[in-house]
Motif scaffolding. Structure first.
Motif, PDB file in Angstrom:
ATOM      1  N   LEU A  52      26.201  73.473 -69.243  1.00  0.00           N
ATOM      2  CA  LEU A  52      26.105  73.303 -70.899  1.00  0.00           C
ATOM      3  C   LEU A  52      26.433  74.947 -71.938  1.00  0.00           C
ATOM      4  O   LEU A  52      27.396  75.054 -72.225  1.00  0.00           O
ATOM      5  CB  LEU A  52      24.837  72.706 -71.124  1.00  0.00           C
ATOM      6  CG  LEU A  52      24.337  73.328 -73.018  1.00  0.00           C
ATOM      7  CD1 LEU A  52      25.694  71.814 -73.304  1.00  0.00           C
ATOM      8  CD2 LEU A  52      22.814  73.095 -72.921  1.00  0.00           C
ATOM      9  N   SER A  64      29.847  76.528 -73.608  1.00  0.00           N
ATOM     10  CA  SER A  64      29.107  76.547 -75.048  1.00  0.00           C
ATOM     11  C   SER A  64      30.564  78.038 -75.484  1.00  0.00           C
ATOM     12  O   SER A  64      31.120  78.275 -75.787  1.00  0.00           O
ATOM     13  CB  SER A  64      28.551  77.008 -74.498  1.00  0.00           C
ATOM     14  OG  SER A  64      27.486  77.489 -74.622  1.00  0.00           O
ATOM     15  N   SER A  65      31.243  78.410 -73.952  1.00  0.00           N
ATOM     16  CA  SER A  65      31.481  79.590 -73.415  1.00  0.00           C
ATOM     17  C   SER A  65      32.947  79.723 -74.013  1.00  0.00           C
ATOM     18  O   SER A  65      33.803  80.005 -74.836  1.00  0.00           O
ATOM     19  CB  SER A  65      31.196  80.514 -72.752  1.00  0.00           C
ATOM     20  OG  SER A  65      31.940  81.424 -72.017  1.00  0.00           O
ATOM     21  N   MET A  67      33.870  77.086 -75.363  1.00  0.00           N
ATOM     22  CA  MET A  67      34.457  76.343 -76.773  1.00  0.00           C
ATOM     23  C   MET A  67      34.639  77.557 -77.615  1.00  0.00           C
ATOM     24  O   MET A  67      35.942  77.414 -78.380  1.00  0.00           O
ATOM     25  CB  MET A  67      34.011  75.164 -76.893  1.00  0.00           C
ATOM     26  CG  MET A  67      33.731  74.961 -78.319  1.00  0.00           C
ATOM     27  SD  MET A  67      31.991  73.797 -78.775  1.00  0.00           S
ATOM     28  CE  MET A  67      32.830  71.944 -77.715  1.00  0.00           C
ATOM     29  N   LEU A  68      33.222  77.986 -77.355  1.00  0.00           N
ATOM     30  CA  LEU A  68      33.533  79.731 -78.228  1.00  0.00           C
ATOM     31  C   LEU A  68      34.992  80.667 -78.907  1.00  0.00           C
ATOM     32  O   LEU A  68      35.551  80.671 -79.422  1.00  0.00           O
ATOM     33  CB  LEU A  68      33.077  80.930 -78.288  1.00  0.00           C
ATOM     34  CG  LEU A  68      32.381  82.098 -78.884  1.00  0.00           C
ATOM     35  CD1 LEU A  68      32.306  81.391 -80.816  1.00  0.00           C
ATOM     36  CD2 LEU A  68      31.214  82.308 -78.302  1.00  0.00           C
ATOM     37  N   VAL A  88      25.532  85.046 -72.891  1.00  0.00           N
ATOM     38  CA  VAL A  88      26.068  84.709 -72.411  1.00  0.00           C
ATOM     39  C   VAL A  88      26.123  84.948 -71.259  1.00  0.00           C
ATOM     40  O   VAL A  88      25.792  83.632 -69.920  1.00  0.00           O
ATOM     41  CB  VAL A  88      27.474  83.922 -72.880  1.00  0.00           C
ATOM     42  CG1 VAL A  88      27.875  82.983 -71.910  1.00  0.00           C
ATOM     43  CG2 VAL A  88      27.714  83.025 -74.177  1.00  0.00           C
TER      44      VAL A  88
END
Length: 479
Positions: free
Chosen positions: A229, A233-234, A236-237, A176
């Protein structure tokens, strides 16, 4: 006593004669039923006149089966020991299995584990299991211990997640970070400001990605769709891992550790003065006799020879030996609760792994194939009607937390959180050390700059002096 009317009133699907007149009553001979005092499954009480009375889960189940199939029988209890049945050193079956194999009995009212060696000499009524067992090794646990600040406590901070998960998170963190840096730097013209591009270096992106794992926001966020985006995603993880980690860590910290005097069968074998206890005639003795493990062969030898061994019985005081120190017991723990109650909670599993539960069945002699078929058919209908389950619930406790019937939330103490609380002073000490190193490096750089400047000034002065001397010489020669 359970009334048959209450158990049989389940509707028209199961009438008083479930097998029909053409199938019931085909067993006119008197069956010999054998059993051991195996509470609460089969209870044998001796009366004052020397006779016996019977009760228990399997006794009441058999009464229903016998009435429905119109069976004539007499109970011949096995009082001379032998237990469930295993192959003795002479190759002869003992206990209940031995009674069936030798033809001395037709039915064994006990919950026997299905084994290939047993199935070779007896029939299992295997359409419906009458019970489930879970035998394991237990020892008397010590006092509850709270965690202190040691290497294990520090290592406990990593235990909520498996090692593979930690390595996966580290890999995702690097991916990431690199992806975010590339997307920000090579986004379309005008998508990101110059300041964002200059500040979001690879090191900054790595730091930002780490902040998502600890639930922290970023000082600067990208503006391009692709970079956002990656950012979402980072986050959320990080949010999911943060919640999972904290929940698991808290649950681990609120569970008290009970010390175990030994932690393996090997330690039991090596420790002097230890006693092995188990019920007689368990089928696993056949496995231990030919096991490749020397310790398991030793357990078989103890059970057969009686040296360093206690054959426990739920109806005698031998059952209390299981809660004493320096005793390792092989038993299904829920069976002890029927006799010992909460005293059975003193026992803790010897091994971290407890075998899964297995089904157990009634057993009959190999001579009665028709009886096996009839019993299986009737038990299926009784099981569908819920009769088997109601009888089981009446007599046998089937929970897994009888030691903790009341849920209590324990407050976390300083000892529990020692490894967590030490993070702040540890980080402070490390940061001060880094600050001191940075100051030293800064002073060294300043000194180097001054030194270089001094050397430069000297060099410039030397050059100037040479130029001056050269001009003066030229002037003299010219004059």
């Amino acid at each position: 006593m359970v009334r048959l009317g209450d158990l049989l009133s389940v509707g028209e699907s199961w009438s008083g004669n479930p097998l029909g007149q053409n199938e019931a009553g085909h067993f006119p001979e008197e069956l010999v039923v054998t059993a051991i005092d195996d509470r609460p499954h089969f209870i044998i009480n001796q009366l004052a006149n020397g006779s016996y009375s019977y009760d228990g889960y399997l006794y009441q189940l058999w009464e229903i089966l016998a009435q429905q199939l119109e069976l004539r029988y007499r109970i011949q209890p096995l009082l001379n020991g032998g237990g469930y049945g295993y192959l003795d050193p002479n190759g002869t079956w003992t206990g209940l299995v031995g009674e069936l194999a030798a033809g001395r009995a037709d039915v064994a009212l006990s919950w026997l584990t299905y084994r290939v060696d047993r199935a070779a000499v007896v029939h299992f009524v295997d359409a419906v299991p009458v019970e489930r067992d879970q035998y394991a090794f237990y020892v008397a646990g010590g006092s509850e211990t709270s965690r202190g600040l040691d290497s294990d406590a520090v290592a406990a901070l990593l235990r909520p997640l498996d090692a593979a998960v930690w390595w996966t998170l580290l890999t995702f963190l690097l991916i990431v970070s690199a992806l975010l840096h590339v997307v920000v730097r090579y986004s379309r013209p005008g998508a990101e400001t110059r300041r964002t591009v200059s500040e979001m270096t690879w090191g900054s992106c790595l730091f930002f990605s780490f902040m998502t794992l600890v639930g922290q926001g970023w000082e600067r966020t990208p503006r391009s769709l692709a970079a956002r985006l990656v950012t979402l995603s980072s986050w959320m993880l990080g949010f999911l891992m943060y919640c999972s980690y904290t929940a698991t860590l808290t649950s681990r910290l609120t569970v008290s550790d009970v010390s175990r005097p030994i932690s393996s069968l090997r330690e039991f074998s090596e420790q002097p003065g230890w006693t092995f206890a188990m019920e007689p005639g368990l089928g696993i003795l056949n496995d231990w006799r030919s096991s490749d493990d020397a310790v398991e062969r030793e357990l078989y030898w103890r059970a057969v020879s009686g040296e360093g061994f206690v054959a426990i019985n739920l109806t005698t005081d031998t059952i209390h030996v299981t809660t004493q120190s320096h005793v390792m017991t092989f038993i299904a723990i829920n069976r002890l609760s029927f006799v010992l109650g909460n005293e059975a909670c003193k026992l803790v599993p010897l091994l971290d792994y407890v075998p899964p539960k297995t089904n157990t069945y009634l057993a009959i002699s190999k001579r009665h194939k028709k009886l096996k078929k009839a019993l299986n058919k009737l038990l299926l209908k009784m099981n569908q009607a819920g009769t088997v389950q109601r009888l089981r619930n009446k007599w046998v406790w089937h929970g897994d937390d009888f030691c903790d019937s009341v849920v209590v939330i324990r407050r976390l103490s300083h000892n529990d959180l020692a490894a967590v609380l030490i993070i702040v002073p540890l980080a402070s000490a490390v940061s001060l050390c880094i600050l001191a190193v940075e100051h030293l490096i800064s002073k060294f750089k300043v000194a180097e700059k001054l030194k270089i400047r001094c050397w430069g000034q000297r060099l410039l002065n030397c050059l100037r002096q040479k130029v001056y001397d050269s001009d003066l010489t030229s002037f003299k020669w010219g004059g």
